[in-house]
Design an enzyme around this catalytic site. Structure first.
Site, PDB file in Angstrom:
ATOM      1  N   HIS A  13      -2.000   0.740   7.460  1.00  0.00           N
ATOM      2  CA  HIS A  13      -2.589   1.602   5.490  1.00  0.00           C
ATOM      3  C   HIS A  13      -1.716   2.809   5.846  1.00  0.00           C
ATOM      4  O   HIS A  13      -1.748   3.107   6.431  1.00  0.00           O
ATOM      5  CB  HIS A  13      -3.974   1.429   5.554  1.00  0.00           C
ATOM      6  CG  HIS A  13      -4.241   0.700   4.679  1.00  0.00           C
ATOM      7  ND1 HIS A  13      -3.786  -0.322   3.225  1.00  0.00           N
ATOM      8  CD2 HIS A  13      -5.181   1.582   3.586  1.00  0.00           C
ATOM      9  CE1 HIS A  13      -4.238   0.040   2.390  1.00  0.00           C
ATOM     10  NE2 HIS A  13      -5.029   1.435   2.088  1.00  0.00           N
TER      11      HIS A  13
ATOM     12  N   ASP B 292      -8.509   5.974  -1.963  1.00  0.00           N
ATOM     13  CA  ASP B 292      -7.605   4.585  -1.796  1.00  0.00           C
ATOM     14  C   ASP B 292      -7.126   3.634  -3.133  1.00  0.00           C
ATOM     15  O   ASP B 292      -7.413   2.832  -3.329  1.00  0.00           O
ATOM     16  CB  ASP B 292      -8.078   3.651  -0.354  1.00  0.00           C
ATOM     17  CG  ASP B 292      -7.515   2.842  -0.279  1.00  0.00           C
ATOM     18  OD1 ASP B 292      -5.745   2.105  -0.948  1.00  0.00           O
ATOM     19  OD2 ASP B 292      -7.766   1.617   0.386  1.00  0.00           O
TER      20      ASP B 292
ATOM     21  N   CYS C   3       0.827  -0.661  -0.072  1.00  0.00           N
ATOM     22  CA  CYS C   3       0.036   0.029   0.160  1.00  0.00           C
ATOM     23  C   CYS C   3       0.662   1.320   0.112  1.00  0.00           C
ATOM     24  O   CYS C   3       0.321   1.983  -0.529  1.00  0.00           O
ATOM     25  CB  CYS C   3      -1.053   0.414   1.206  1.00  0.00           C
ATOM     26  SG  CYS C   3      -0.493  -0.379   3.054  1.00  0.00           S
TER      27      CYS C   3
END
Lengths: 651, 305
Positions: free
Chosen positions: A443, A459, A399
């Site tokens: 994250h 995202d 991520c």
């Protein structure tokens, strides 16, 4: 000192000191073990204990070595080390019951020191078992002839009897602010998110299944893909690492059109950082902290003790619609010389796209369309233009790669953007009814500022691996990735066991370890106590302790007050005490007739009257037929009996 | 107070000089229907005490000298074939008497000892399938030498328990001893003693002992003593309920001897050395301690409620 007692003492000390072996200097562990073995050997063969000068030498050498090792004899590490070393040395001069008592007290004290290092349930249970062994040894010291089983029973009874006192002390003992006993900082390891992000920093965190925090929602929980726990916001990019830069604390954040409020409470594990976590934009918080301009919650002091706080967040919002020019500029900052291909791609989108929103959609579509993959073990990108390398060559990332490169692309396309780190998702614990957020849920995502909409969360990971957001990490990465054990799909029973255990541990954390001055205050207020100060607490504690002890004492001595003496007996006892004041006390085992004879010999003037009284008393107390007249006569004569009678009566 | 009982005591005290306590204990034991064990060195007057009591109380007297080759039949009796009528005829042993003196009981083998002790307990004898009751009243005075003397079989604890009391004679005090040395031969005096009681009177007195009143307060005291022996750590084991019954029976008899119809704590304290000293075993370092001293400690340790 008999052998079994010495072995029992050795066992007690061994049990209580064993957990310390983990952090003692190896030479101390070895020396202590050698001393204990030596003592056991001497006991076995019945040899003489070493001479005093040798012990003195070992003591000073040991203390000196500890001084060299730690540069001090005080503080947690050095203090505990010294304590254990001296305890082991005490064995070498264990000769009398007094020494054994000292060793038992030392063992009890070492029990406490173990909690300096760990306060978990297994530690507590182990210490309870150790305490049972110590108390059993203590019983053995005082009653040599008692067999093992009754000895254990006595020890267990003693511990059980101590339970009410323990509870009173636990609830009422005035708490100091901060962690237990004001431990030094090194008592807390710092793990978790840091305030910068480089490729690999979050994927490394994903390997840890440590608990970051636990969440209880007051109402129905939000959907999983809405659970974005905001942590540090990163603005500044130097080509490799994202850092927060200088966050403007003076400018107040601004929210409009708030909707979907959600209440929850968070129990945050100590992470030695100043920030707290909340969903999206929080507008209420139960602890003192600042909300920064980029909606981070920041405390003044690093978090060194577990903290529980309630918060309310809004999942739909418009944030900072009128962003200041300075902030816009910060959100566009870019090392212009780096990653030319990415800049060109962004420029291309810019010219194609009608507006900013279209550009972000183009970027997400690009991630989705091209052959990107989501992996915990991305290839190491070491070049200066590592975003180019990632976007056009390796295309394997975690991520932080996606969030970082997405924000870079946005900034290159003149759209204000920033990286947000935090946690996403969490595991629901059905037993405890709460969510566990672990380090593996760490994250990173992006926020872009669109005019008319303010800061909007985007995202990019969701575009590549939607399962990461909708389910969890294990579902998103290939099976052979090195995931933490529990993040994998373990057998159901093992997961259940784990969740049960976590629920118990959570209760323990919240109600035992987390019982700090605030919780104490809240609890006692609910019980109706007012104006709680530590002086008042101490007073109350003393009072309740006295009450508990008195109750126990009354219960144990109840046979003393069930036999209340009757009137005749009371009158007789008064007679005896009157004579005792005249220097003729009755021995407890002395019968009335014997006593009368003795009194008669010592005080002939009293002989007749007292003999008469003693005979009447004996007849009333031990005689067959209760005679009311005789009873009254005795009571009357006893009342009028005078010790200071003249010698004249002897005639 | 029973006049004849006083006479008994007076007469016995004239022969056995300077031992009023022992005489009273022996009488109390007899009145409580118990058996008496006298433990002391040879020659301090054990046999004389037994003989004087038998004479004074008008009891039929038999003496069995216990030796290492004594057989049960020597005590109980034996059936002998009669040539005249061709039948077995039972010849009763010395146990068939109202007062039996078992002298130096610990010189005999356990087999002979148990023959006597069973007869004491059952108050009857079973020989060759026929049960024969012993005379009434039946009273055994056994004497034993201190167990550290050679050639003795010490009585086991369970057998000691059959004796209501154990007493010691002790050396006479100088004045009494002077009288003893200068006076006439004791055996002649004993032979000339006249009985002061009838058998029936003695049985009636034994009945009266059982009617002596014991108050709840006194039971409290007796129980406190028993409890103390069980809870204190200095005894190998506490007194049994049977010992408690023996204590009360002896205390009742002592009260009757004192002319009272209710038991006082003083009575309990008076008989406790006799009743408890052979039933209490000291523990540990006190193992060599004298039983009597142990009982005095016990008395001092228990307060009268």
């Amino acid at each position: 000192m008999n052998k079994p007692l010495i072995y029992a003492l050795l066992l007690s000390i061994l049990m209580v000191a064993a957990p310390h072996a983990e952090h003692l200097p190896p030479w101390v562990s070895a020396l202590c073990a050698a001393l204990l073995v030596w003592r056991a050997y001497l006991t076995r063969i019945g040899g003489a204990l070493p001479k005093r000068w040798l012990l003195t030498a070992i003591t000073f050498a040991g203390a000196g070595a500890i001084l060299i090792e730690f540069h001090t004899l005080f503080g947690r590490e050095a203090g505990v080390t010294l304590l254990i070393l001296l305890t082991a040395l005490k064995f070498m001069e264990l000769r009398s019951p007094r020494d054994a008592t000292v060793l038992i007290y030392l063992a009890c004290f070492i029990v406490i020191t173990n909690f300096f290092y760990s306060q978990s349930i297994p530690t507590a249970l182990y210490m309870l078992a150790t305490l049972l062994v110590i108390v059993t040894t203590w019983v053995q010291l005082n009653g040599q002839s008692i067999a093992l089983k009754p000895r254990l029973k006595i020890a267990a009874t003693l511990l059980l009897q101590a339970l009410p006192l323990t509870l009173v002390l636990f609830v009422l003992f005035p708490r100091v602010q901060g962690p237990l006993w004001g431990l030094p900082q090194d008592a807390f390891a710092s793990s978790g998110l840091s305030d910068n992000m480089a490729p690999g920093s979050i994927s490394r965190l994903s390997l840890s299944d440590e608990v970051a925090f636990r969440v209880v929602y007051a109402g129905p929980p939000p959907r999983r893909e809405q659970m974005y726990w905001r942590g540090p916001v990163l603005w500044l990019f130097d080509g490799r690492t994202w850092t927060p830069g200088r966050t403007a604390r003076t400018i107040a954040p601004e929210f409009t059109n708030l909707a979907q409020p959600i209440d929850y409470s968070v129990t945050l594990e100590p992470h030695n950082k100043t920030w707290l976590f909340a969903l999206d934009v929080p507008d209420r918080l139960s602890v003192a902290a600042d909300l920064t301009h980029d909606f981070q919650i920041v405390r003044k002091e690093p978090l060194k003790a577990r903290l529980r706080y309630d918060a309310r967040s809004h999942l739909a919002y418009r944030a900072n619609l009128r962003e200041s020019e300075q902030q816009i500029q910060r959100a566009l900052q870019l090392p212009r010389a780096l990653n030319p291909r990415a800049q060109r791609l962004a420029g291309q989108w810019r010219t194609e796209g009608a507006n900013d929103a279209a550009v972000t959609q183009a970027a997400l579509a690009y991630f989705n369309r091209e052959n990107f993959s989501y992996t915990l073990e991305p290839p190491l990108l070491t070049g200066m233009n590592n975003i180019d390398e990632f976007l056009f060559e390796s295309r394997e990332g975690f991520c932080e790669h996606y969030a970082g490169s997405f924000v870079f692309l946005m900034r290159a396309a003149h759209i204000p953007a920033r990286v947000v780190t935090g946690y996403q998702g969490g595991e629901y614990n059905e037993v405890g009814g709460y969510y566990i957020v672990r380090q593996s849920d760490a994250h990173a995502w992006a926020e872009v500022w669109l005019s008319g909409q303010g800061w909007v969360r985007i995202d990019p990971t969701a575009a590549i691996a939607p399962t990461r957001i909708e389910r969890n990490l294990a579902a998103a990465v290939p099976d052979n990735a090195a995931l933490p054990f529990m993040a994998r799909s373990a057998p159901q029973w093992l997961r259940d066991l784990r969740l049960n255990w976590d629920a118990v541990a959570n209760r323990w954390n919240q109600w035992v370890l987390g019982y700090n001055s605030e919780l104490q205050f809240a609890f006692l207020t609910r019980l109706g106590m007012e104006d709680i100060t530590w002086q008042k607490l101490a007073l109350n504690m003393t009072f309740v302790l006295g009450l508990v002890v008195a109750t126990f004492a009354l219960f144990m001595l109840r046979h003393l007050y069930t036999q209340r003496p009757d009137k005749v007996q009371a009158a007789w006892l008064r007679l005896c005490s009157r004579l005792a004041k005249a220097g003729l006390p009755r021995a407890p085992h002395e019968g009335a007739q014997d006593y009368a004879a003795r009194v008669a010999a010592a005080r002939p003037d009293l002989a007749e009257a007292f003999r008469d009284l003693a005979t009447r008393y004996s007849a009333l107390r031990y005689g067959g037929e209760p005679d009311e007249q005789a009873r009254q006569m005795f009571l009357q004569r006893a009342a009028t009996f005078k010790v200071r009678q003249g010698i004249i009566r002897a005639s | 107070m029973n006049h004849s009982l006083n006479n008994v005591i007076t007469q016995a005290e004239q022969v056995i000089v300077g031992k009023p306590r022992q005489i009273r204990m022996a009488l109390a034991c007899l009145l409580a229907r118990g058996h008496l064990l006298i433990e002391d060195l040879p020659g301090v007057g054990k046999t004389t005490l037994a003989q004087v009591l038998a004479r004074t109380l008008g009891l039929e007297f038999q003496r069995i000298q216990f030796t290492s080759d004594l057989l049960p039949a020597d005590i109980l009796g034996v059936s002998i074939y009669q040539r005249d009528n061709g039948k077995f005829e039972f010849h009763p042993g010395p146990i068939f008497a109202q007062m039996v003196l078992a002298d130096e009981v610990n010189r005999a083998t356990p087999k002979a000892q148990s023959a006597l002790l069973e007869a004491m307990e059952e108050r009857q004898v079973t020989i060759e399938g026929t049960t024969r009751p012993l005379p009434v009243p039946f009273f055994v005075i056994a004497t034993q030498n201190p167990t550290y003397q050679i050639g003795t079989f010490p009585l086991p604890e369970s057998q000691l328990d059959r004796f209501l009391m154990r007493i010691r004679m002790g050396y006479p005090d100088p004045q009494a001893e002077r009288g003893l040395l200068s006076g006439v031969d004791r055996r002649e005096i004993v032979a000339g003693l006249a009985p002061q009681l009838e058998s029936a009177e003695l049985l009636a007195l034994q009945q009266r002992v059982q009617q002596v009143f014991v108050s709840p307060a006194l039971l409290d005291y007796a129980q406190a003593i028993l409890r103390h022996t069980r809870e204190a750590t200095r005894y190998a084991h506490g007194l049994s309920p049977r010992a408690g019954l023996a204590l009360l029976a002896a205390a009742r008899a002592w009260a009757l001897l004192d002319g009272r119809d209710a038991v006082l704590p003083e009575d309990v304290q008076a008989v406790l050395p006799g009743v408890a000293s052979h039933r209490l075993q000291p523990l540990g370092e006190r193992a060599k301690q004298d039983g009597d001293a142990l009982v005095q400690e016990l008395i001092a340790a228990v307060a009268i409620p």
